[in-house]
Design a protein around this motif. Sequence first.
Motif, PDB file in Angstrom:
ATOM      1  N   TYR A  24       0.654  -0.994  -0.088  1.00  0.00           N
ATOM      2  CA  TYR A  24       0.024  -0.052   0.035  1.00  0.00           C
ATOM      3  C   TYR A  24       0.919   1.207   0.154  1.00  0.00           C
ATOM      4  N   LEU A  25       0.877   2.007  -1.022  1.00  0.00           N
ATOM      5  CA  LEU A  25       1.669   3.154  -1.112  1.00  0.00           C
ATOM      6  C   LEU A  25       0.861   4.495  -1.487  1.00  0.00           C
ATOM      7  N   ASN A  26       1.285   5.634  -0.847  1.00  0.00           N
ATOM      8  CA  ASN A  26       0.481   6.816  -1.195  1.00  0.00           C
ATOM      9  C   ASN A  26       1.320   7.430  -2.208  1.00  0.00           C
ATOM     10  N   VAL A  27       0.568   7.875  -3.520  1.00  0.00           N
ATOM     11  CA  VAL A  27       1.366   8.448  -4.562  1.00  0.00           C
ATOM     12  C   VAL A  27       0.366   9.632  -5.177  1.00  0.00           C
ATOM     13  N   ASP A  28      -0.008  10.356  -4.154  1.00  0.00           N
ATOM     14  CA  ASP A  28      -1.051  11.662  -4.733  1.00  0.00           C
ATOM     15  C   ASP A  28       0.017  12.578  -5.105  1.00  0.00           C
ATOM     16  N   GLY A  29       0.136  13.043  -6.275  1.00  0.00           N
ATOM     17  CA  GLY A  29       0.894  13.982  -7.104  1.00  0.00           C
ATOM     18  C   GLY A  29       0.579  15.383  -6.501  1.00  0.00           C
ATOM     19  N   LYS A  30      -0.340  15.678  -5.613  1.00  0.00           N
ATOM     20  CA  LYS A  30      -0.444  16.967  -5.036  1.00  0.00           C
ATOM     21  C   LYS A  30       0.508  17.061  -3.768  1.00  0.00           C
ATOM     22  N   ARG A  31       0.718  15.946  -3.120  1.00  0.00           N
ATOM     23  CA  ARG A  31       1.519  15.816  -1.844  1.00  0.00           C
ATOM     24  C   ARG A  31       2.618  15.304  -2.061  1.00  0.00           C
ATOM     25  N   PHE A  32       3.187  14.614  -2.971  1.00  0.00           N
ATOM     26  CA  PHE A  32       4.438  14.012  -3.194  1.00  0.00           C
ATOM     27  C   PHE A  32       4.911  14.008  -4.516  1.00  0.00           C
ATOM     28  N   ASN A  33       5.966  14.020  -4.893  1.00  0.00           N
ATOM     29  CA  ASN A  33       6.477  13.862  -6.227  1.00  0.00           C
ATOM     30  C   ASN A  33       7.234  12.333  -6.271  1.00  0.00           C
ATOM     31  N   LYS A  34       7.385  12.063  -7.715  1.00  0.00           N
ATOM     32  CA  LYS A  34       7.489  10.646  -8.040  1.00  0.00           C
ATOM     33  C   LYS A  34       8.647  10.268  -7.053  1.00  0.00           C
ATOM     34  N   LYS A  35       9.639  10.996  -6.896  1.00  0.00           N
ATOM     35  CA  LYS A  35      11.170  10.514  -6.146  1.00  0.00           C
ATOM     36  C   LYS A  35      10.455  10.144  -4.723  1.00  0.00           C
ATOM     37  N   ASP A  36       9.879  11.080  -3.812  1.00  0.00           N
ATOM     38  CA  ASP A  36       9.093  10.904  -2.592  1.00  0.00           C
ATOM     39  C   ASP A  36       8.651   9.377  -2.509  1.00  0.00           C
ATOM     40  N   TYR A  37       7.751   8.934  -3.265  1.00  0.00           N
ATOM     41  CA  TYR A  37       7.379   7.595  -3.223  1.00  0.00           C
ATOM     42  C   TYR A  37       8.152   6.599  -3.648  1.00  0.00           C
TER      43      TYR A  37
END
Length: 379
Positions: A24-37
Amino acid sequence: MVDKRELEELSTFQSGGYFVASLYLNVDGKRFNKKDYEIKLKDLIKQRNQELEQLGIADEARESLQQDFEKMMNYVSYEFDGRGAKSLAIFSCSALGLWKVFRLPQAVHPRLVVSKQPYIRPLAALLEENKRYLTVLISRDKARIFDYYMGELEEVTKILDEVPGKVRIAGWYGLAERRIERNIEDKVHRHFKHVADAVMEYSRKTPPDFYIIGGRRETLPEFERHLHTDILKRIVARIEIDPEAPTAEVREEVERAVEEYEEAEKKRLLEKLFEEAGANGLGVLGLKPTLKALWNGQVSVLFVTEDYVRQGYYCPECYYMSADETVCPYDGTEMKISHDIFEDAVETAILQNCEVVRVKDASVLEKYEHMGALLRFKL
């Protein structure tokens, strides 16, 4: 999107001598960029690998898991485009060909679980927590039916019945005109019944929690007279909108209606919580009494501060939860660490058919350790 049928299929999956990796992984572009997740996933994989080294599992099972981790990393890094999802749920068992990816419209608590079966508990909780709204847009000759669930709006039915427009015809004292008008009204009522039957049929196949009715203001009362009593009781909003409006406009109006209803319902339930807790009635405030009530099966509505995270402990035998106890007081089992006791409490509540209220304003429950509950009964 995931439905209950797919969830049931996952629940019956047998891994034999292998293991299933559930991510389970958060990938919300409004909160995280690709590098973050990507970094978050690498950290989760590193933690699981460290744990696996101490378990001494068979080489074939370990190799299958490494393939699972690699496939997950490749999917997140190269295949996932970041669109249309706030989180991902991925289930993999490479040795047995299991690979399921679900794009979810809501955030989840990030975790990577290795177990003998797919870890579907958070996914099941997410499905149960979200309410399904069936929206009916109606005119005197047309109708559109939309299913709104987990942030997605889908047009599921479109109905067009032949109903003549109003006419003016000269005749003996207007008798001809009145006869034609009666014929038109009869066709309108047949149309409304046709739509009401379609709503009932869809509701049997995919039961909604609530209904929203939309159209011209003068049309709605006429149409509602044809709806089943059970449907009428669950209409939570009436919106004035052109039944032929673009889908984007329909989505905007439905989302507004849902938000207004759910916020009003949260406010009502919060007022009831403080009233019941203050009168020593069917309400508790605070982390410890709420977790105890949840374990006892007393909770009707669980209240938590949205996005609040706290570590705690849970018993692997009876699933008793605590903020600080390390030994289960009921069976003496050593408690395991929960990295988010709040999300575990939410999942437990939903699986007990409790309603969950996530409170956005952190100050509302702050002095009660961000948790409370309305109770079904007192002990």
